[in-house]
Design a protein around this motif. Structure first.
Motif, PDB file in Angstrom:
ATOM      1  N   ALA A   1     -13.746  -6.492   3.901  1.00  0.00           N
ATOM      2  CA  ALA A   1     -14.209  -6.142   2.549  1.00  0.00           C
ATOM      3  C   ALA A   1     -15.351  -7.043   2.115  1.00  0.00           C
ATOM      4  O   ALA A   1     -16.320  -6.588   1.482  1.00  0.00           O
ATOM      5  N   GLU A   2     -15.280  -8.329   2.459  1.00  0.00           N
ATOM      6  CA  GLU A   2     -16.346  -9.266   2.071  1.00  0.00           C
ATOM      7  C   GLU A   2     -17.662  -8.914   2.746  1.00  0.00           C
ATOM      8  O   GLU A   2     -18.732  -9.015   2.138  1.00  0.00           O
ATOM      9  N   ALA A   3     -17.574  -8.478   4.008  1.00  0.00           N
ATOM     10  CA  ALA A   3     -18.791  -8.102   4.720  1.00  0.00           C
ATOM     11  C   ALA A   3     -19.480  -6.913   4.072  1.00  0.00           C
ATOM     12  O   ALA A   3     -20.704  -6.753   4.182  1.00  0.00           O
ATOM     13  N   LYS A   4     -18.726  -6.087   3.384  1.00  0.00           N
ATOM     14  CA  LYS A   4     -19.309  -4.905   2.743  1.00  0.00           C
ATOM     15  C   LYS A   4     -19.408  -5.062   1.235  1.00  0.00           C
ATOM     16  O   LYS A   4     -19.730  -4.100   0.521  1.00  0.00           O
ATOM     17  N   SER A   5     -19.110  -6.259   0.725  1.00  0.00           N
ATOM     18  CA  SER A   5     -19.175  -6.552  -0.714  1.00  0.00           C
ATOM     19  C   SER A   5     -18.239  -5.649  -1.505  1.00  0.00           C
ATOM     20  O   SER A   5     -18.572  -5.180  -2.604  1.00  0.00           O
ATOM     21  N   VAL A   6     -17.056  -5.381  -0.935  1.00  0.00           N
ATOM     22  CA  VAL A   6     -16.049  -4.553  -1.610  1.00  0.00           C
ATOM     23  C   VAL A   6     -14.976  -5.478  -2.175  1.00  0.00           C
ATOM     24  O   VAL A   6     -14.495  -6.387  -1.491  1.00  0.00           O
ATOM     25  N   THR A   7     -14.603  -5.246  -3.446  1.00  0.00           N
ATOM     26  CA  THR A   7     -13.583  -6.050  -4.112  1.00  0.00           C
ATOM     27  C   THR A   7     -12.204  -5.468  -3.850  1.00  0.00           C
ATOM     28  O   THR A   7     -11.998  -4.253  -3.996  1.00  0.00           O
ATOM     29  N   LEU A   8     -11.263  -6.300  -3.452  1.00  0.00           N
ATOM     30  CA  LEU A   8      -9.883  -5.874  -3.212  1.00  0.00           C
ATOM     31  C   LEU A   8      -9.010  -6.298  -4.382  1.00  0.00           C
ATOM     32  O   LEU A   8      -9.068  -7.454  -4.829  1.00  0.00           O
ATOM     33  N   LYS A   9      -8.213  -5.388  -4.897  1.00  0.00           N
ATOM     34  CA  LYS A   9      -7.329  -5.682  -6.027  1.00  0.00           C
ATOM     35  C   LYS A   9      -5.909  -5.250  -5.674  1.00  0.00           C
ATOM     36  O   LYS A   9      -5.704  -4.229  -5.000  1.00  0.00           O
ATOM     37  N   ALA A  10      -4.942  -6.031  -6.142  1.00  0.00           N
ATOM     38  CA  ALA A  10      -3.524  -5.708  -5.947  1.00  0.00           C
ATOM     39  C   ALA A  10      -2.867  -5.522  -7.303  1.00  0.00           C
ATOM     40  O   ALA A  10      -3.085  -6.320  -8.222  1.00  0.00           O
ATOM     41  N   GLU A  11      -2.105  -4.474  -7.433  1.00  0.00           N
ATOM     42  CA  GLU A  11      -1.363  -4.213  -8.671  1.00  0.00           C
ATOM     43  C   GLU A  11       0.116  -4.044  -8.318  1.00  0.00           C
ATOM     44  O   GLU A  11       0.521  -3.026  -7.765  1.00  0.00           O
ATOM     45  N   VAL A  12       0.890  -5.072  -8.634  1.00  0.00           N
ATOM     46  CA  VAL A  12       2.319  -5.085  -8.298  1.00  0.00           C
ATOM     47  C   VAL A  12       3.100  -5.471  -9.547  1.00  0.00           C
ATOM     48  O   VAL A  12       2.677  -6.364 -10.287  1.00  0.00           O
ATOM     49  N   PRO A  13       4.209  -4.810  -9.837  1.00  0.00           N
ATOM     50  CA  PRO A  13       5.010  -5.188 -11.013  1.00  0.00           C
ATOM     51  C   PRO A  13       5.491  -6.635 -10.920  1.00  0.00           C
ATOM     52  O   PRO A  13       5.602  -7.209  -9.833  1.00  0.00           O
ATOM     53  N   ASP A  14       5.754  -7.214 -12.080  1.00  0.00           N
ATOM     54  CA  ASP A  14       6.264  -8.586 -12.115  1.00  0.00           C
ATOM     55  C   ASP A  14       7.621  -8.689 -11.422  1.00  0.00           C
ATOM     56  O   ASP A  14       7.917  -9.675 -10.748  1.00  0.00           O
ATOM     57  N   THR A  15       8.429  -7.649 -11.599  1.00  0.00           N
ATOM     58  CA  THR A  15       9.736  -7.632 -10.933  1.00  0.00           C
ATOM     59  C   THR A  15       9.556  -7.224  -9.470  1.00  0.00           C
ATOM     60  O   THR A  15       8.865  -6.231  -9.190  1.00  0.00           O
ATOM     61  N   PRO A  16      10.102  -7.925  -8.538  1.00  0.00           N
ATOM     62  CA  PRO A  16       9.932  -7.574  -7.111  1.00  0.00           C
ATOM     63  C   PRO A  16      10.403  -6.152  -6.823  1.00  0.00           C
ATOM     64  O   PRO A  16      11.461  -5.725  -7.286  1.00  0.00           O
ATOM     65  N   VAL A  17       9.596  -5.454  -6.044  1.00  0.00           N
ATOM     66  CA  VAL A  17       9.948  -4.096  -5.612  1.00  0.00           C
ATOM     67  C   VAL A  17      10.468  -4.192  -4.181  1.00  0.00           C
ATOM     68  O   VAL A  17       9.695  -4.370  -3.236  1.00  0.00           O
ATOM     69  N   VAL A  18      11.775  -4.070  -4.042  1.00  0.00           N
ATOM     70  CA  VAL A  18      12.419  -4.247  -2.734  1.00  0.00           C
ATOM     71  C   VAL A  18      12.935  -2.891  -2.243  1.00  0.00           C
ATOM     72  O   VAL A  18      13.538  -2.136  -3.013  1.00  0.00           O
TER      73      VAL A  18
END
Length: 473
Positions: A341-358
Motif C-alpha cells: 500500500a505504501e508503494a502505491k500511496s494507498v491508505t489502509l484503515k481498520a474498523e473494528v468494534p471495541d468489543t472483541p469479535v470472536v
C-alpha cells in the motif's frame, strides 16, 4: 449420445388434449342424442296421446249425451227434440271418429265395431229401470272407448316414466362427463406441469451449479422426452467439462512442478549476482537484477496460487477450526500489506468494534481470504486512495468488509468475478493477475458454510463482503 425420447412433449399434450376432447364431445353427443330422443317422445305424447285422449273424451261425451237423450225419449214417451239431439250427437260422434281414425289409423282394427252398421232401439221399456238402462250399442261403444282411453293413459304414463328415466340418465351422464373433464383437465394439466417442472428443475439446478464455477455434476434424467434429451446432453457436457478440468489441473500441476525448479535456480542466481559474489555490480546492472527478482517473485506467487486452486479442486478442503479474533486478523492483514500500500500511496484503515469479535474458523484460511481481498483492493485503488477493512458481529454471524476507491464492478459482472481465471474485461489489460484469488476465497468461505458477495457502483469503488457463522459446524 443415446436417445431417450419415447413420448415427446407435443405427443403428451396431444394425448391429454385428445382424451379431454373425446370425453367432452362424447358426453355432448350423448346429451344431444338424448335431448333429441326426449323431444321426440314429448312430441309423440303431445301429438298422439294427448290428441287421442282429447278425441276419445269428446266421443265419450257425445255417447253419454246420446244415452241421456235415449233415456229422456223413453221416459217422456217419444220426445221429438230428444230424437233430434240423438241424431246430432251421433252425427258429431261419427265426424270425430272419422277424423281420429284418419290421424290414428292403427285404431281402425280395434274400433271396427264403431264403424260397423249399428241399430239403436228407442222403444220404451216396461219399467222405469228398463227405460234408464243404457242402450246396448251405445254401451258397447262406450266400453270400447273407455278401454282405449285407459290404454292411452297407461301408454302416456309409460312414456312419461321413460322420459323421466332418460332425463335422469342424461343428467347423471352429463355430471359424470363434467367430473371426468374437470379431473382430466385439472389433474392432467397439474400432472404435466409437475412432470415438466420436475425435469426443468433438474436442468436448472445443474446450470445454476455450473454458473457458480463448481465442478459440474450429472443431473437426473426424469423424463423420456425432449427434456430427458436435454438432461442427457447436459450430462455429456458435464462429463466433458470434468475431463477438461482434470486435464487442465494435471497440466497446471505438471507445469508448476516443471517451472518451480528452474525458477528457484534463477532466483538464487540473481541473489548471488546482486550480493556481489561474482564481482562488483553496477547501478544499471542492479536495476535490471531487481526487475528480474521482482518478476521471479511474481511468477512464484502465480505458481503458488495455481497449485492452491488445483489442490482445492482435487481434494476436500481440510479445515482446522479454532477461536479467532476478527480484530487480530485484520491487524495482521494490514501489516502484511502495508509495504504494498505504501508503494502505491494507498491508505489502509481498520474498523473494528471495541468489543472483541470472536468466532470459530480456520485462522490461516480466513487470513488468506482477507489478504486476497485487501490485496485486490490495493491493486485496483488509485494512487492516494483508501482501503478500509472492517468486521462486525450480528447475531450468529460475523461479517467482514473490504472497501476501496477503485473503478467498481458493473452489476452484470459481479457473479462472474468469483469464477476461476475470470477477470473483468475493462481491467484485463491494465492490471496484472490470473483471476484466481477470488475463486480461492469463495471456495474457502463456502467450506466454512459462509457467504461471499460484492457490492458497490461503477465509478464509486467496490465493497467485498463475506459472512461466517460464529460457531463452525
Amino acid at each position: 449420445m443415446p436417445k431417450v425420447r419415447q413420448f415427446t412433449i407435443a405427443a403428451k399434450l396431444l394425448i391429454w388434449a385428445s382424451a379431454l376432447i373425446i370425453i367432452f364431445f362424447g358426453t355432448t353427443a350423448y346429451l344431444f342424442r338424448q335431448v333429441s330422443h326426449d323431444a321426440e317422445v314429448s312430441n309423440r305424447i303431445v301429438a298422439e296421446n294427448h290428441a287421442l285422449d282429447s278425441a276419445i273424451q269428446r266421443m265419450l261425451e257425445r255417447l253419454y249425451s246420446v244415452q241421456d237423450n235415449i233415456s229422456r225419449y223413453r221416459l217422456l214417451g217419444g220426445d221429438e227434440k230428444a230424437v233430434g239431439f240423438i241424431v246430432e250427437d251421433l252425427t258429431r260422434f261419427g265426424e270425430i271418429l272419422e277424423d281420429t281414425l284418419d290421424k290414428h289409423p292403427r285404431y281402425r282394427e280395434e274400433w271396427k265395431e264403431l264403424t260397423a252398421e249399428y241399430e239403436i232401439t228407442l222403444d220404451p221399456g216396461e219399467t222405469v229401470g228398463d227405460n234408464l238402462a243404457p242402450n246396448v250399442t251405445v254401451r258397447e261403444w262406450t266400453d270400447i272407448l273407455e278401454q282405449s282411453l285407459l290404454d292411452n293413459v297407461a301408454d302416456m304414463e309409460q312414456s312419461l316414466t321413460e322420459l323421466h328415466d332418460a332425463g335422469q340418465r342424461a343428467a347423471d351422464i352429463g355430471l359424470y362427463g363434467l367430473i371426468a373433464c374437470l379431473v382430466l383437465g385439472v389433474g392432467g394439466s397439474l400432472g404435466l406441469a409437475w412432470t415438466l417442472n420436475r425435469s426443468l428443475s433438474e436442468v436448472q439446478r445443474g446450470i445454476r451449479e455450473l454458473g457458480t464455477g463448481a465442478t459440474p455434476r450429472d443431473i437426473r434424467i426424469l423424463s423420456n422426452d425432449e427434456l430427458g434429451e436435454l438432461a442427457l446432453a447436459f450430462n455429456a457436457m458435464a462429463a466433458r467439462l470434468r475431463r477438461e478440468e482434470r486435464m487442465r489441473s494435471d497440466f497446471v500441476a505438471m507445469l508448476s512442478h516443471e517451472i518451480r525448479t528452474p525458477l528457484t535456480s534463477v532466483r538464487e542466481s540473481v541473489d548471488l549476482i546482486k550480493s556481489g559474489t561474482f564481482g562488483q555490480v553496477t547501478e544499471q546492472q542492479a536495476k535490471f537484477l531487481h526487475i528480474a527478482e521482482s518478476e521471479a517473485i511474481r511468477l512464484s506467487e502465480l505458481l503458488a496460487r495455481l497449485m492452491s486452486v488445483s489442490r482445492m479442486e482435487s481434494e476436500t478442503l481440510e479445515l482446522k477450526p479454532a477461536e479467532t479474533d476478527a480484530g487480530r486478523l485484520i491487524e495482521f492483514t494490514l501489516e502484511r500489506l502495508a509495504p504494498t500500500a505504501e508503494a502505491k500511496s494507498v491508505t489502509l484503515k481498520a474498523e473494528v468494534p471495541d468489543t472483541p469479535v470472536v468466532f470459530t474458523a480456520d485462522r490461516e484460511h480466513i487470513r488468506q481470504v482477507l489478504l486476497n481481498l485487501a490485496g485486490n483492493a490495493i491493486k485496483f485503488s488509485p494512487e492516494g486512495g483508501t482501503v478500509t477493512v472492517s468486521a462486525a458481529s450480528g447475531g450468529d454471524t460475523v461479517t467482514f468488509r473490504v472497501e476501496d476507491d477503485g473503478p467498481g464492478i458493473p452489476e452484470e459482472e459481479r457473479e462472474r468475478v468469483f469464477l476461476k481465471y475470470y477477470r473483468e474485461p475493462a481491467m484485463r489489460d491494465s492490471v496484472d493477475g490470473a483471476g484466481l484469488g477470488l475463486a480461492i476465497s469463495k471456495r474457502i468461505i463456502l467450506a466454512h458454510q459462509g457467504r461471499i458477495w460484492v457490492e458497490g457502483e461503477p465509478g464509486r469503488g467496490s465493497r467485498f463482503c463475506f459472512s461466517l457463522p460464529v460457531k463452525h459446524a
